[in-house]
Structures are given as structure tokens and as C-alpha cells.
Design an enzyme around this catalytic site. Structure first.
Site, PDB file in Angstrom:
ATOM      1  N   ARG A  22      13.023  -8.239  16.577  1.00 61.53           N
ATOM      2  CA  ARG A  22      13.569  -9.602  16.600  1.00 61.53           C
ATOM      3  C   ARG A  22      12.680 -10.486  15.742  1.00 61.53           C
ATOM      4  O   ARG A  22      11.531 -10.141  15.453  1.00 61.53           O
ATOM      5  CB  ARG A  22      13.696 -10.119  18.027  1.00 61.53           C
ATOM      6  CG  ARG A  22      12.406 -10.178  18.773  1.00 61.53           C
ATOM      7  CD  ARG A  22      12.597 -10.683  20.198  1.00 61.53           C
ATOM      8  NE  ARG A  22      11.354 -10.519  20.921  1.00 61.53           N
ATOM      9  CZ  ARG A  22      11.222  -9.796  22.004  1.00 61.53           C
ATOM     10  NH1 ARG A  22      12.246  -9.164  22.510  1.00 61.53           N
ATOM     11  NH2 ARG A  22      10.057  -9.702  22.598  1.00 61.53           N
ATOM     12  N   GLY A  44      -0.357  -1.655   8.537  1.00 64.89           N
ATOM     13  CA  GLY A  44       0.058  -0.274   8.289  1.00 64.89           C
ATOM     14  C   GLY A  44       0.977   0.268   9.371  1.00 64.89           C
ATOM     15  O   GLY A  44       0.821  -0.017  10.554  1.00 64.89           O
ATOM     16  N   HIS A  49      23.345   3.025  11.469  1.00 67.00           N
ATOM     17  CA  HIS A  49      24.536   3.850  11.610  1.00 67.00           C
ATOM     18  C   HIS A  49      25.361   3.398  12.810  1.00 67.00           C
ATOM     19  O   HIS A  49      24.843   2.770  13.738  1.00 67.00           O
ATOM     20  CB  HIS A  49      24.149   5.322  11.777  1.00 67.00           C
ATOM     21  CG  HIS A  49      23.443   5.876  10.590  1.00 67.00           C
ATOM     22  ND1 HIS A  49      24.104   6.264   9.452  1.00 67.00           N
ATOM     23  CD2 HIS A  49      22.131   6.088  10.343  1.00 67.00           C
ATOM     24  CE1 HIS A  49      23.237   6.706   8.560  1.00 67.00           C
ATOM     25  NE2 HIS A  49      22.020   6.601   9.076  1.00 67.00           N
ATOM     26  N   ARG A  61      -0.563 -14.519  19.540  1.00 71.88           N
ATOM     27  CA  ARG A  61      -1.137 -15.863  19.541  1.00 71.88           C
ATOM     28  C   ARG A  61      -0.839 -16.546  18.220  1.00 71.88           C
ATOM     29  O   ARG A  61      -0.419 -15.912  17.253  1.00 71.88           O
ATOM     30  CB  ARG A  61      -2.639 -15.819  19.773  1.00 71.88           C
ATOM     31  CG  ARG A  61      -3.437 -15.187  18.639  1.00 71.88           C
ATOM     32  CD  ARG A  61      -4.931 -15.267  18.939  1.00 71.88           C
ATOM     33  NE  ARG A  61      -5.769 -14.695  17.908  1.00 71.88           N
ATOM     34  CZ  ARG A  61      -6.212 -15.342  16.833  1.00 71.88           C
ATOM     35  NH1 ARG A  61      -5.860 -16.591  16.594  1.00 71.88           N
ATOM     36  NH2 ARG A  61      -7.000 -14.740  15.953  1.00 71.88           N
ATOM     37  N   ASN A  63       0.840  -1.180   0.000  1.00 67.40           N
ATOM     38  CA  ASN A  63       0.000   0.000   0.000  1.00 67.40           C
ATOM     39  C   ASN A  63       0.889   1.249   0.000  1.00 67.40           C
ATOM     40  O   ASN A  63       2.113   1.153  -0.133  1.00 67.40           O
ATOM     41  CB  ASN A  63      -0.940  -0.048   1.208  1.00 67.40           C
ATOM     42  CG  ASN A  63      -2.280   0.583   0.939  1.00 67.40           C
ATOM     43  OD1 ASN A  63      -2.348   1.661   0.358  1.00 67.40           O
ATOM     44  ND2 ASN A  63      -3.333  -0.077   1.374  1.00 67.40           N
TER      45      ASN A  63
END
Length: 196
Positions: free
Chosen positions: A167, A143, A116, A184, A86
Site C-alpha cells: 500500500r 535491497g 494475474h 517513523r 544496484n
């Protein structure tokens, strides 16, 4: 080092100089090609995909970005079939981005493989490092999700909107939050019987 040597060095995960002439030119090329791609909005899919094939490392069938799409280099991005992003997708691909088949991105998804240097002096001198990001097949990224360097997202997973992925996330789960955590598993109870 020439651009190809620098690309290989960056993909090794070692600190690299982000301010070399070759990398600056490669970013300029990516800006020009992504602008060309964004300008094809409303044109035939074949026209749009032709520009993507010049910009990205590899592109499957049915790959589509709403405007505006931006990437750092493009050549380190590999996308499978039937990908949809999107509006306002950003991919900083120094470390490499691999995306499977049938993946959906909500608006303003950002994937950042480069980081950086922590030391201020090294950072000012252009010191960076990069780690790859891998996204499996049949993944939905909501989103405003931010995906940080060095993570993978397993097949059939959903990442909830606004999440920050710091992670790796396993296959077949819903993950949400900052930092994103598994909420879940996705189960057969989630099926609605929908058929087009």
C-alpha cells in the site's frame, strides 16, 4: 488491437490478454534491449544512456543501472535525473512506473505493476490487470524490496531492505516490513552534518 491500443487498454486498469502476439513481441524487444544495455557495463555513460533511451519511455540525466536490469516492456517506465539502481533490478511496467529525481535502489529491487487473474481458468487464458507505481524524488529503496501494483511512495522516504510494499507510503518517513508499515518520520535529528 495494435500495440498502441493494447498499451492504452492495459493502462486503463481493465483485465487484458497478456498472451497477444503484440505483447509477446514487445517483451522480446525489452529482453533484447535490456541485454544490450547490460552488455554496455564499463562503457561511457553516454553510450549506456543511449540504449536506455531506446528501451524506456523517458530517462533523465545520470540514470544508471548496475547489471543486470530487466523490464517487461520498458516503454511504460519514466525515470527522473540522477537515478541509481544496484544489481539485479526488475521492473514489470505494464501499469506504468514513474520514478522521480535522486532516487536510489539497493540490489534486487523489484517493481511489479501487473498481476494475474485470480480465477485459474482466466489466469491460464492470459488474463492480467495492471496498476501504476509512482516513486517520488529523493527516495531510497533498500535491497530486496518488492513493490506491488498500485502503490505510491512519497518524496524523501526510505523503504527498509526486504520490505514488501503493498500500500502507498507517505513522504518523509521510514517504512519497513512485510507488509511495509511506517516506522517513523524522518526529522532534522537525522541530519549528521555530512558535507562532501
Amino acid at each position: 488491437m495494435n500495440l498502441e491500443e493494447q498499451r492504452a487498454f492495459i493502462l486503463s486498469g481493465r483485465m487484458y490478454d497478456d498472451l497477444t502476439r503484440e505483447l509477446i513481441e514487445a517483451r522480446e524487444r525489452a529482453v533484447l534491449l535490456s541485454s544490450e544495455y547490460n552488455a554496455t557495463f564499463g562503457k561511457a555513460q553516454a553510450v549506456r544512456e543511449e540504449v536506455l533511451r531506446r528501451l524506456l519511455g523517458s530517462v533523465g540525466e545520470g540514470c544508471y543501472f548496475e547489471p543486470t536490469f530487466r523490464c517487461e516492456f520498458g516503454f511504460n517506465i519514466r525515470i527522473g535525473d540522477q537515478f541509481y539502481a544496484n544489481f539485479d533490478c526488475v521492473m514489470l511496467d505494464g501499469g506504468g512506473i514513474t520514478i522521480g529525481d535522486h532516487v536510489l535502489f539497493g540490489p534486487r529491487v523489484g517493481i511489479y505493476t501487473s498481476n494475474h487473474a485470480i480465477d485459474a481458468g482466466e489466469r491460464a487464458a492470459g488474463g492480467c490487470y495492471a496498476k501504476p507505481v509512482t516513486i517520488g524524488s529523493h527516495v531510497w529503496v533498500g535491497g530486496g524490496v518488492t513493490i506491488n501494483p498500485g502503490v505510491s511512495i512519497g518524496d524523501n522516504t526510505i523503504v527498509g531492505s526486504g520490505s514488501v510494499v503493498t500500500r502507498s507510503i507517505p513522504a518523509g518517513v521510514i517504512a519497513v516490513g512485510n507488509p511495509a508499515r511506517v516506522l517513523r518520520e524522518i526529522t532534522d535529528a537525522d541530519k549528521t552534518g555530512f558535507r562532501p
